[in-house]
Design a protein around this motif. Sequence first.
Motif: not given
Length: 265
Positions: A22, A25-26, A43, A46-47, A81, A85
């Motif tokens: 994660a 990918w962020c 972002g 994912l964060g 999150g 997303l």
Amino acid sequence: PKTLEVIKPLDVLGEGALAGLAAAWCIVVLSSRPGGPVTRWLGGGLGAMALAAWSDLLDELVRLPSSSPLGAVESTLMPLGIVALSIGLVLWRQEQQVLGEQLGARERGERDARRFDRLTRLADAAYLRTQMTAELARGAPCAVVMFELDTAFVVDRLRGAREANRLLQAVVQQLLLNLRPDDLLCRYAGDRLVVLMPDTPLAQAQRRALHLRRMAEAMEVYPADGDRPLPLVLAFSCAEARGDAQSTLTGLGAALVATPAASSA
């Protein structure tokens, strides 16, 4: 820290992998996309998922007091999150629909970034052959037009490669503006461009090729340091796709070599 007897390796591996992926990918999303709501939602989602997974991983390795806020962090950030997303993915889908409409004449329903030329943003010869093979398999009439920017080598010598590239990019843009929705424009090699015209008889393709050449040659592309337009002459050859894709393209290339720039084939 918890003792090895208490720690569950599979849980540690799963939570660690989720947190690492994660976070990675962020970083990829934030570093590879332009700013905007899609980038922020993706972002941020994912964060948040990465932070939640890291707190869960810490809980697997360290014995935390019951008053620790990490439990609330994991249970709060993970659903937030996922929601963020999901919103980002919905906005990304809308963005892709708009981009798909803009890139229709470059992609023709199939996207593969590995097959796109960096200078012109057109698909390459391998992608063209794939699309031609699919059209030949359908059995419908399919015409192919190959254009060559004959004066590009002169511009390259007189003005440099940068001006030659600008001239090629201008021709590409003009051709794209005058293509039909089902047509496909690709960069074949060097200064040669190919238009695939599905469901088009040869006579109609020749008329359209003449129109495309007139539109391109009507442009005035000026160099960065001059007030006189660069010379622009397009030669073209046209044929109906038969046999296999490569033999058709080879024949078109041979016809261009034998054809003066001012005439058509």
